[in-house]
Design a protein around this motif. Structure first.
Motif, PDB file in Angstrom:
ATOM      1  N   LEU A 159     -32.206 -35.657   0.984  1.00 60.52           N
ATOM      2  CA  LEU A 159     -33.107 -36.485   0.101  1.00 60.52           C
ATOM      3  C   LEU A 159     -32.942 -35.622  -1.153  1.00 60.52           C
ATOM      4  O   LEU A 159     -32.946 -36.532  -2.277  1.00 60.52           O
ATOM      5  N   LEU A 160     -33.122 -34.691  -1.529  1.00 60.23           N
ATOM      6  CA  LEU A 160     -32.903 -33.867  -2.579  1.00 60.23           C
ATOM      7  C   LEU A 160     -31.569 -34.220  -3.450  1.00 60.23           C
ATOM      8  O   LEU A 160     -31.630 -34.657  -4.462  1.00 60.23           O
ATOM      9  N   ILE A 161     -30.740 -34.004  -2.653  1.00 60.26           N
ATOM     10  CA  ILE A 161     -29.195 -33.960  -3.111  1.00 60.26           C
ATOM     11  C   ILE A 161     -29.031 -35.585  -3.312  1.00 60.26           C
ATOM     12  O   ILE A 161     -28.439 -35.918  -4.506  1.00 60.26           O
ATOM     13  N   ILE A 162     -29.677 -36.594  -2.759  1.00 58.90           N
ATOM     14  CA  ILE A 162     -29.521 -37.886  -2.965  1.00 58.90           C
ATOM     15  C   ILE A 162     -30.115 -38.370  -4.323  1.00 58.90           C
ATOM     16  O   ILE A 162     -29.594 -39.323  -5.245  1.00 58.90           O
ATOM     17  N   TYR A 163     -31.352 -37.873  -4.409  1.00 55.33           N
ATOM     18  CA  TYR A 163     -32.323 -38.468  -5.434  1.00 55.33           C
ATOM     19  C   TYR A 163     -32.340 -37.494  -6.742  1.00 55.33           C
ATOM     20  O   TYR A 163     -32.946 -37.960  -7.692  1.00 55.33           O
ATOM     21  N   ARG A 164     -31.931 -36.173  -6.410  1.00 55.29           N
ATOM     22  CA  ARG A 164     -32.145 -35.487  -7.614  1.00 55.29           C
ATOM     23  C   ARG A 164     -30.699 -34.826  -8.285  1.00 55.29           C
ATOM     24  O   ARG A 164     -30.667 -34.140  -9.231  1.00 55.29           O
ATOM     25  N   THR A 165     -29.688 -35.211  -7.769  1.00 53.67           N
ATOM     26  CA  THR A 165     -28.338 -34.646  -8.322  1.00 53.67           C
ATOM     27  C   THR A 165     -27.437 -35.743  -8.727  1.00 53.67           C
ATOM     28  O   THR A 165     -27.607 -36.704  -8.384  1.00 53.67           O
ATOM     29  N   LYS A 166     -26.554 -35.316  -9.699  1.00 53.57           N
ATOM     30  CA  LYS A 166     -25.666 -36.289 -10.108  1.00 53.57           C
ATOM     31  C   LYS A 166     -24.813 -36.806  -9.022  1.00 53.57           C
ATOM     32  O   LYS A 166     -24.567 -38.025  -9.054  1.00 53.57           O
ATOM     33  N   VAL A 167     -24.399 -36.059  -7.932  1.00 58.41           N
ATOM     34  CA  VAL A 167     -23.394 -36.539  -7.045  1.00 58.41           C
ATOM     35  C   VAL A 167     -24.344 -37.732  -6.164  1.00 58.41           C
ATOM     36  O   VAL A 167     -23.881 -38.698  -5.918  1.00 58.41           O
ATOM     37  N   GLY A 168     -25.617 -37.375  -5.989  1.00 55.04           N
ATOM     38  CA  GLY A 168     -26.607 -38.332  -5.331  1.00 55.04           C
ATOM     39  C   GLY A 168     -26.500 -39.757  -5.921  1.00 55.04           C
ATOM     40  O   GLY A 168     -26.504 -40.731  -5.478  1.00 55.04           O
ATOM     41  N   ARG A 169     -26.575 -39.591  -7.344  1.00 50.35           N
ATOM     42  CA  ARG A 169     -26.890 -40.620  -8.147  1.00 50.35           C
ATOM     43  C   ARG A 169     -25.564 -41.448  -7.995  1.00 50.35           C
ATOM     44  O   ARG A 169     -25.694 -42.764  -7.857  1.00 50.35           O
ATOM     45  N   ALA A 170     -24.371 -40.932  -8.123  1.00 48.38           N
ATOM     46  CA  ALA A 170     -23.242 -41.539  -7.838  1.00 48.38           C
ATOM     47  C   ALA A 170     -22.945 -42.363  -6.498  1.00 48.38           C
ATOM     48  O   ALA A 170     -22.527 -43.398  -6.342  1.00 48.38           O
ATOM     49  N   VAL A 241     -32.011 -43.346   4.332  1.00 51.54           N
ATOM     50  CA  VAL A 241     -32.215 -41.822   4.847  1.00 51.54           C
ATOM     51  C   VAL A 241     -33.343 -41.875   5.501  1.00 51.54           C
ATOM     52  O   VAL A 241     -33.378 -41.406   6.882  1.00 51.54           O
ATOM     53  N   GLY A 242     -34.576 -41.883   4.752  1.00 53.07           N
ATOM     54  CA  GLY A 242     -35.987 -41.590   5.514  1.00 53.07           C
ATOM     55  C   GLY A 242     -36.204 -42.654   6.825  1.00 53.07           C
ATOM     56  O   GLY A 242     -36.455 -42.086   7.652  1.00 53.07           O
ATOM     57  N   GLY A 243     -35.526 -43.696   6.629  1.00 53.40           N
ATOM     58  CA  GLY A 243     -35.809 -44.740   7.888  1.00 53.40           C
ATOM     59  C   GLY A 243     -35.020 -44.347   8.888  1.00 53.40           C
ATOM     60  O   GLY A 243     -35.497 -44.648   9.840  1.00 53.40           O
ATOM     61  N   ALA A 244     -33.842 -43.773   8.836  1.00 55.97           N
ATOM     62  CA  ALA A 244     -33.049 -43.194   9.814  1.00 55.97           C
ATOM     63  C   ALA A 244     -33.834 -42.304  10.556  1.00 55.97           C
ATOM     64  O   ALA A 244     -33.956 -42.281  11.983  1.00 55.97           O
ATOM     65  N   MET A 245     -34.531 -41.271  10.049  1.00 57.66           N
ATOM     66  CA  MET A 245     -35.287 -40.414  10.675  1.00 57.66           C
ATOM     67  C   MET A 245     -36.624 -40.957  11.273  1.00 57.66           C
ATOM     68  O   MET A 245     -36.922 -40.609  12.537  1.00 57.66           O
ATOM     69  N   ILE A 246     -37.239 -42.003  10.763  1.00 59.92           N
ATOM     70  CA  ILE A 246     -38.303 -42.731  11.420  1.00 59.92           C
ATOM     71  C   ILE A 246     -37.742 -43.445  12.538  1.00 59.92           C
ATOM     72  O   ILE A 246     -38.365 -43.373  13.620  1.00 59.92           O
ATOM     73  N   GLY A 247     -36.579 -44.086  12.455  1.00 62.06           N
ATOM     74  CA  GLY A 247     -36.047 -44.863  13.575  1.00 62.06           C
ATOM     75  C   GLY A 247     -35.732 -44.004  14.641  1.00 62.06           C
ATOM     76  O   GLY A 247     -36.148 -44.219  15.936  1.00 62.06           O
ATOM     77  N   GLY A 248     -35.126 -42.885  14.148  1.00 63.64           N
ATOM     78  CA  GLY A 248     -34.794 -41.789  15.368  1.00 63.64           C
ATOM     79  C   GLY A 248     -36.079 -41.459  16.255  1.00 63.64           C
ATOM     80  O   GLY A 248     -36.112 -41.430  17.424  1.00 63.64           O
ATOM     81  N   LEU A 249     -37.469 -41.208  15.618  1.00 60.75           N
ATOM     82  CA  LEU A 249     -38.506 -40.544  16.108  1.00 60.75           C
ATOM     83  C   LEU A 249     -38.979 -41.660  17.008  1.00 60.75           C
ATOM     84  O   LEU A 249     -39.549 -41.496  18.040  1.00 60.75           O
ATOM     85  N   ILE A 250     -39.015 -42.949  16.557  1.00 63.07           N
ATOM     86  CA  ILE A 250     -39.519 -44.141  17.324  1.00 63.07           C
ATOM     87  C   ILE A 250     -38.803 -44.264  18.504  1.00 63.07           C
ATOM     88  O   ILE A 250     -39.425 -44.315  19.608  1.00 63.07           O
ATOM     89  N   LEU A 251     -37.343 -44.238  18.274  1.00 60.92           N
ATOM     90  CA  LEU A 251     -36.527 -44.406  19.657  1.00 60.92           C
ATOM     91  C   LEU A 251     -36.931 -43.271  20.753  1.00 60.92           C
ATOM     92  O   LEU A 251     -36.868 -43.473  21.485  1.00 60.92           O
ATOM     93  N   GLY A 252     -36.793 -41.829  20.057  1.00 64.57           N
ATOM     94  CA  GLY A 252     -37.109 -40.819  20.907  1.00 64.57           C
ATOM     95  C   GLY A 252     -38.354 -41.001  21.822  1.00 64.57           C
ATOM     96  O   GLY A 252     -38.575 -40.877  22.796  1.00 64.57           O
TER      97      GLY A 252
END
Lengths: 295, 353
Positions: A159-170, A241-252
């Motif tokens: 999440l840090l990479i996606i929301y706090r770096t240049k590559v993430g912004r791209a 991305v965060g949703g994927a983790m929550i989806g995983g937890l619900i499924l598990g």
């Protein structure tokens, strides 16, 4: 079911769910950017396990190094798959890309059978993850505590990479509009390669944790976790991305709890994920946290 | 209407007649292994052509044929087994009532297989055609998995993981190629009707098709249900060809094989599906040598199981990158083309002489 049993199942569910979640991140990142279901993602996870296995077995590396090298190699594998198979079909109709992905998936599985052999292999479990914790009548492997901690840390980094770096912004820009991003001078192919590398590295980490939890590996081990992780990604809203983790937890949790409450239905465990998938796509195709409508 | 319609009809009938004479000779003079391959070819023509109707012609990329084939295979197998045989194979839990006493002739069981699978496909269509594109692919794949899991767990109907054994080997070349003929006839007639035109319109642009008054959903359902019907019958034939069925037979692997066929043949071309079904089935047998130990002078290569699938999956990826349209693209075989070529050849020869 008393409280102790319930907590026991809760711990099992959370550790299984966070594994689905970490694998789902790779699906959701690639889908978010390319609108491509990377069918081969589960098999990339399998390759990560085998890299780690052979690192320990053949090069007698300490497990920490072996795991890190395996994750790095899997990231490179992700880039190679993108460069070799997906980039040539990027301009083609989307179904062509999907068929290519199915082909890559089968290629990895069968190349795995040819190279590694089809038999089950015992995965090495370091002592650090091998002690049993007893707590108020609940017994579990301490791995069950490590798994959610490690996966949540990785989620945080991603999440840090996606929301706090240049590559993430791209990355976020490409997911909105690839052509405009290209016109703004972003090297789109490079950013996509980085996305594949990150997703594959996350899958490798998830795969290694999976192999520590269920220490048997074989070339077809990625299929079912891969499909379920995909369901988790859809459940959380694909592209989120965060949703994927929550989806995983619900499924598990859903899987573990169903088997705990109705042991007679345990044979249907693998069908739950698809049942959930079918229901979501019928009633809320955008998933729990998704905004975009599927095509 | 084509001016050469009547001539083409006669040519088709002659070709079919010739084909059946060849089949007669083949099953009389070929080894049982070769006849088995011939049976597989006919069976896979049926499956590939009907799969192509929904994936290629209507453009709805779906991944469920393993589910349809499984339902057809189980339906037909449960109907042809005698009550005594059923009582004997269901050792863990006895089979439920109506199935435990029913026994029907093979042809009735095949029809039942087709009808049951078509009903399942019809009901499933209501659910899956609410989504499109990749989502359709994954949700149909999900249905395929669910069918397999259910077959594994409904001990009293399918005998669970043990499967059904000792089915009578009713299937022969007449059944497999006869069904292939009927399927090809139905599908190629269907795509020429207004329904078929509408299906193609839905494939190229669903919104535009809707705008000119085509009910996209209804045409998808027609293609899907027809496809299910023939795949169900194909499943029945498959069951009585290999005589033992269990849930592991109907994994995604089966769908993958059919997918390779319709991609190699060209998505949307019935002719392509037929050619590719034969090529892939025969090629799979031909390539067996790559999995056996090879000795070239001094070099010894040990046996590598799984190598054929590596080749096939590589083929699929390479086809997508370099030859997306397959052998036939969306073109079809036509007698006019053949006759034109023949006339051209005759002209060439005469001028030279």
């Amino acid at each position: 079911m008393d409280l102790a049993q319930f907590s026991q199942q809760l711990i099992n569910g959370i550790s299984l769910g966070s594994l689905y979640g970490i694998i789902a991140i790779g699906y959701t990142m690639v889908y978010g950017i390319l609108r491509l279901i990377n069918f081969a993602h589960g098999d990339v996870m399998m390759m990560g396990c085998f890299f780690a296995y052979y690192g320990i077995l053949m090069f007698s590396l300490p497990w920490q190094f072996s795991f890190i090298i395996a994750i790095a190699l899997t990231a490179i594998l992700g880039i190679i798959i993108d460069r070799g198979a997906y980039r040539p079909v990027r301009k083609a109709p989307r179904i062509s890309a999907l068929i290519t992905a199915i082909g890559v998936s089968f290629l990895l599985e069968n190349a795995g059978i040819v190279v590694f052999g089809g038999r089950q292999k015992a995965f090495f479990r370091p002592e650090m993850f091998d002690s049993i914790i007893t707590f108020h009548g609940i017994r579990f492997l301490n791995l069950a505590i490590y798994v959610p901690i490690i996966t949540l840390t990785l989620l945080g980094i991603i999440l840090l990479i996606i929301y706090r770096t240049k590559v993430g912004r791209a990355m976020r820009c490409i997911s909105h509009d690839m052509e405009t991003t290209r016109l703004m001078g972003v090297d789109v192919n490079r950013v996509i390669a980085i996305t594949f590398a990150m997703g594959s590295a996350a899958a490798a980490a998830g795969g290694i944790l999976w192999a520590l939890k269920y220490p048997q590996i074989n070339p077809l081990m990625g299929i079912i976790p891969g499909l379920k992780a995909f369901v988790a990604a859809v459940l959380g809203g694909i592209g989120n991305v965060g949703g994927a983790m929550i989806g995983g937890l619900i499924l598990g949790l859903a899987e573990i709890m169903l088997v705990a409450i109705r042991p007679d239905l345990s044979g249907y465990r693998d069908a739950i994920a698809f049942g959930i998938l079918i229901i979501i796509l019928l009633f809320r195709p955008t998933g729990l946290f998704g905004e975009k409508l599927p095509e | 209407m084509d001016v050469h319609h009547r001539r083409n009809q006669i040519l088709s009938i002659l070709a079919i007649g010739l084909g059946f004479v060849l089949l007669y000779l083949a099953q009389k003079y070929l080894t049982s292994y070769q006849v088995r391959i011939l049976n597989n070819c006919g069976l896979f023509i049926t499956l590939a052509v009907s799969y192509n109707l929904i994936n290629g012609v209507t453009g709805q990329f779906s991944l469920e044929p393993n589910a349809f084939v499984a339902i057809g295979a189980y339906t037909s197998a449960l109907l042809t087994l005698s009550p005594a045989e059923k009582a004997m194979s269901f050792i863990i839990e006895p089979i439920i009532w109506p199935l435990s006493v029913i026994q029907t002739p093979f042809i009735i069981s095949l029809l039942a297989a087709g009808i049951v699978t078509a009903i399942f496909g019809f009901l499933m269509g209501f659910a899956v055609f609410r989504v499109r594109g990749d989502y359709l692919a994954i949700v149909t794949l999900g249905f395929g998995e669910v069918v397999r899991v259910v077959a594994n767990n409904t001990q009293t109907i399918t005998n669970g993981p043990l499967g059904l054994k000792a089915l009578a080997p009713y299937t022969n070349v007449w059944w497999t190629w006869g069904l292939a003929l009927i399927t090809v006839f139905y599908v190629s007639r269907l795509v020429r009707t207004s329904y078929g035109m509408a299906m193609k319109a839905v494939k190229y642009d669903e919104a535009a098709a809707e705008a000119v008054g085509i009910n996209a959903f209804r045409h998808k359902m027609l293609a899907f249900t027809s496809s299910a019907f023939f795949e169900g019958i194909g499943g029945g034939l498959l069951a009585h060809l290999i005589t033992t069925i269990s849930p592991t037979l109907f994994t995604f692997f089966l769908t993958f094989n059919l997918l390779i066929m319709i991609v190699v043949g060209g998505l949307g071309s019935t002719t392509g599906a037929i050619i590719a079904a034969i090529l892939v089935t025969w090629g799979g047998e031909f390539l067996r040598f790559v999995e056996e130990p090879i000795n070239i002078f001094f070099i010894h290569i040990p046996a590598v199981p799984g190598m054929r699938m590596v080749i096939f999956s590589l083929l699929l990826v390479l086809m997508m990158i370099f030859a997306r349209h397959g052998i036939m693209g969306t073109r079809e075989f036509s007698w006019n083309w053949v006759v034109d070529r023949m006339n051209g050849l005759k002209f060439l020869l005469r001028n030279r002489g």
